[in-house]
Design a protein around this motif. Structure first.
Motif, PDB file in Angstrom:
ATOM      1  N   TYR A  14     -13.570 -16.291   5.851  1.00  0.00           N
ATOM      2  CA  TYR A  14     -14.577 -15.905   4.853  1.00  0.00           C
ATOM      3  C   TYR A  14     -15.446 -17.137   4.678  1.00  0.00           C
ATOM      4  O   TYR A  14     -15.023 -18.092   4.021  1.00  0.00           O
ATOM      5  CB  TYR A  14     -13.914 -15.526   3.536  1.00  0.00           C
ATOM      6  N   THR A  38       3.658 -13.694   0.737  1.00  0.00           N
ATOM      7  CA  THR A  38       3.218 -13.709  -0.660  1.00  0.00           C
ATOM      8  C   THR A  38       1.716 -13.468  -0.772  1.00  0.00           C
ATOM      9  O   THR A  38       1.017 -13.353   0.237  1.00  0.00           O
ATOM     10  CB  THR A  38       3.554 -15.072  -1.304  1.00  0.00           C
ATOM     11  N   LYS A  43      -2.503 -10.917   4.752  1.00  0.00           N
ATOM     12  CA  LYS A  43      -2.040  -9.610   5.242  1.00  0.00           C
ATOM     13  C   LYS A  43      -3.157  -8.563   5.193  1.00  0.00           C
ATOM     14  O   LYS A  43      -3.415  -7.870   6.182  1.00  0.00           O
ATOM     15  CB  LYS A  43      -0.824  -9.128   4.428  1.00  0.00           C
ATOM     16  N   THR A  44      -3.792  -8.467   4.032  1.00  0.00           N
ATOM     17  CA  THR A  44      -4.874  -7.487   3.883  1.00  0.00           C
ATOM     18  C   THR A  44      -6.025  -7.815   4.829  1.00  0.00           C
ATOM     19  O   THR A  44      -6.606  -6.929   5.466  1.00  0.00           O
ATOM     20  CB  THR A  44      -5.369  -7.461   2.418  1.00  0.00           C
ATOM     21  N   THR A  45      -6.331  -9.093   4.932  1.00  0.00           N
ATOM     22  CA  THR A  45      -7.408  -9.524   5.832  1.00  0.00           C
ATOM     23  C   THR A  45      -7.104  -9.081   7.271  1.00  0.00           C
ATOM     24  O   THR A  45      -7.991  -8.608   7.988  1.00  0.00           O
ATOM     25  CB  THR A  45      -7.556 -11.060   5.760  1.00  0.00           C
ATOM     26  N   GLU A  86      -5.147  -1.133   0.518  1.00  0.00           N
ATOM     27  CA  GLU A  86      -4.603  -1.691  -0.718  1.00  0.00           C
ATOM     28  C   GLU A  86      -5.402  -1.115  -1.888  1.00  0.00           C
ATOM     29  O   GLU A  86      -6.621  -1.021  -1.821  1.00  0.00           O
ATOM     30  CB  GLU A  86      -4.776  -3.218  -0.670  1.00  0.00           C
ATOM     31  N   GLU A 162       0.366  -2.331   1.334  1.00  0.00           N
ATOM     32  CA  GLU A 162       1.103  -2.390   0.069  1.00  0.00           C
ATOM     33  C   GLU A 162       1.215  -1.040  -0.636  1.00  0.00           C
ATOM     34  O   GLU A 162       0.779  -0.892  -1.784  1.00  0.00           O
ATOM     35  CB  GLU A 162       0.472  -3.433  -0.849  1.00  0.00           C
TER      36      GLU A 162
HETATM   37  P1  ATP Z   1      -2.389  -9.993  -1.387  1.00  0.00           P
HETATM   38  O1  ATP Z   1      -1.011  -9.509  -1.230  1.00  0.00           O
HETATM   39  O2  ATP Z   1      -2.584 -10.791  -2.639  1.00  0.00           O
HETATM   40  O3  ATP Z   1      -3.438  -8.978  -1.160  1.00  0.00           O
HETATM   41  P2  ATP Z   1      -2.845 -10.947   1.293  1.00  0.00           P
HETATM   42  O4  ATP Z   1      -1.729 -11.518   2.060  1.00  0.00           O
HETATM   43  O5  ATP Z   1      -3.215  -9.552   1.579  1.00  0.00           O
HETATM   44  O6  ATP Z   1      -2.538 -11.103  -0.248  1.00  0.00           O
HETATM   45  P3  ATP Z   1      -5.589 -11.594   1.739  1.00  0.00           P
HETATM   46  O7  ATP Z   1      -6.072 -10.644   0.689  1.00  0.00           O
HETATM   47  O8  ATP Z   1      -5.761 -11.224   3.133  1.00  0.00           O
HETATM   48  O9  ATP Z   1      -4.052 -11.914   1.492  1.00  0.00           O
HETATM   49  O10 ATP Z   1      -6.252 -13.011   1.457  1.00  0.00           O
HETATM   50  C1  ATP Z   1      -6.088 -14.140   2.325  1.00  0.00           C
HETATM   51  C2  ATP Z   1      -6.942 -15.288   1.824  1.00  0.00           C
HETATM   52  O11 ATP Z   1      -8.328 -14.983   1.982  1.00  0.00           O
HETATM   53  C3  ATP Z   1      -6.753 -15.641   0.357  1.00  0.00           C
HETATM   54  O12 ATP Z   1      -6.791 -17.033   0.239  1.00  0.00           O
HETATM   55  C4  ATP Z   1      -7.948 -15.003  -0.323  1.00  0.00           C
HETATM   56  O13 ATP Z   1      -8.303 -15.710  -1.476  1.00  0.00           O
HETATM   57  C5  ATP Z   1      -9.005 -15.099   0.747  1.00  0.00           C
HETATM   58  N1  ATP Z   1      -9.975 -13.992   0.637  1.00  0.00           N
HETATM   59  C6  ATP Z   1      -9.694 -12.672   0.672  1.00  0.00           C
HETATM   60  N2  ATP Z   1     -10.808 -11.927   0.579  1.00  0.00           N
HETATM   61  C7  ATP Z   1     -11.831 -12.789   0.457  1.00  0.00           C
HETATM   62  C8  ATP Z   1     -13.248 -12.669   0.320  1.00  0.00           C
HETATM   63  N3  ATP Z   1     -13.841 -11.470   0.303  1.00  0.00           N
HETATM   64  N4  ATP Z   1     -13.979 -13.810   0.215  1.00  0.00           N
HETATM   65  C9  ATP Z   1     -13.399 -15.025   0.252  1.00  0.00           C
HETATM   66  N5  ATP Z   1     -12.075 -15.218   0.394  1.00  0.00           N
HETATM   67  C10 ATP Z   1     -11.300 -14.134   0.488  1.00  0.00           C
END
Ligand code: ATP
Length: 237
Positions: A14, A38, A43-45, A86, A162
């Motif tokens: 990002y 955690t 994961k979502t990314t 999600e 999730e």
């Molecule tokens: P969660 O379980 O909280 O959803 P996750 O494992 O799915 O966590 P992601 O949502 O993929 O994690 O986020 C990974 C990283 O990318 C985090 O540090 C988050 O702050 C950052 N991030 C996610 N979306 C964006 C965005 N649109 N802009 C900037 N940073 C982002």
């Protein structure tokens, strides 16, 4: 045999922030594969990038041998890859049935009625309340709707982000039992979960993500037995 989904050296950023830092994993046909980790692990990314909603900085994603990392999201759905996001992302003003029908938008054949029936068999409440505005559903019911909607595209690979988030223990169990049912019906599933125990119990293969990197992988059983996983993700000390 090559894997159904192959993610190789995937990097997703990002702006200047790298959220996914070079991960490699695969999903074989008929398997449940889980990504655990955690908040903020990436994961979502990862799922959003596989779906074509985000573009990778580098690396490749192959689905049934075909590169999809430069394809449009709707084309990826047409290939047979569905995503239950999600937070469910249902359309609150539309009825339950209208939400389900949106999941079938990519389908060219006319056999949608059969799929509606399959969704109603999976989650009877969707059939009983088919004309109810989806926004009036509880969190668990909305999760059922999101999963039913994803199944409407008859996916070869179902990605669940999730599904147990924010649900009561009973509803969480109901949703996770459905994951098992879908697996038994032959659906290949990529499951992202913070509830590591429930996910690993059902997973053929699991990957542990920490700040954008895979730090551990193994079969569901192996990861459940691992001291590191037990301490960090199963709440044991
Ligand atoms: P969660 O379980 O909280 O959803 P996750 O494992 O799915 O966590 P992601 O949502 O993929 O994690 O986020 C990974 C990283 O990318 C985090 O540090 C988050 O702050 C950052 N991030 C996610 N979306 C964006 C965005 N649109 N802009 C900037 N940073 C982002």
């Amino acid at each position: 045999m090559s894997a159904m989904l192959e993610v190789k050296d995937l990097v997703v950023s990002y702006g200047k922030i790298k959220a996914v830092k070079g991960i490699t994993f695969s999903v074989q046909e008929g398997e449940v594969v889980t990504l655990i980790g955690t908040n903020g692990a990436g994961k979502t990314t990862t799922l959003r990038t596989i779906s074509g909603l985000l573009r990778p900085t580098s690396g490749s994603i192959r689905f049934q041998g075909k590169r999809i990392d430069d394809m449009a999201a709707h084309s990826i759905v047409s290939l047979g890859l569905a995503h239950s996001p999600e937070g469910r992302r249902i359309f609150p003003r539309l009825t339950v049935e209208q939400n389900l029908m949106l999941g079938a938008f990519s389908r060219r054949d006319g056999d949608v009625k059969k799929d509606l029936k399959a969704a109603y068999d999976l989650f009877p409440i969707l059939g009983e309340r088919s004309n109810q505005p989806a926004g009036t559903f509880s969190g668990g019911e909305q999760q059922m709707l999101a999963m039913g909607r994803a199944m409407m595209s008859r996916p070869k690979l179902l990605m669940l982000d999730e599904p147990s988030m924010g649900l009561s223990p009973i509803m969480m169990k109901r949703i996770m039992t459905t994951v098992t049912t879908l697996k038994q019906q032959g659906t290949t599933i990529l499951l992202v979960e913070q509830n590591a125990q429930a996910a690993l119990n059902r997973a053929n293969q699991g990957y542990v993500l920490e700040v954008g990197k895979i730090v551990l992988s193994g079969t569901g059983k192996e990861l459940l037995a691992s001291d590191d996983v037990r301490k960090a993700y199963l709440g044991e000390d």
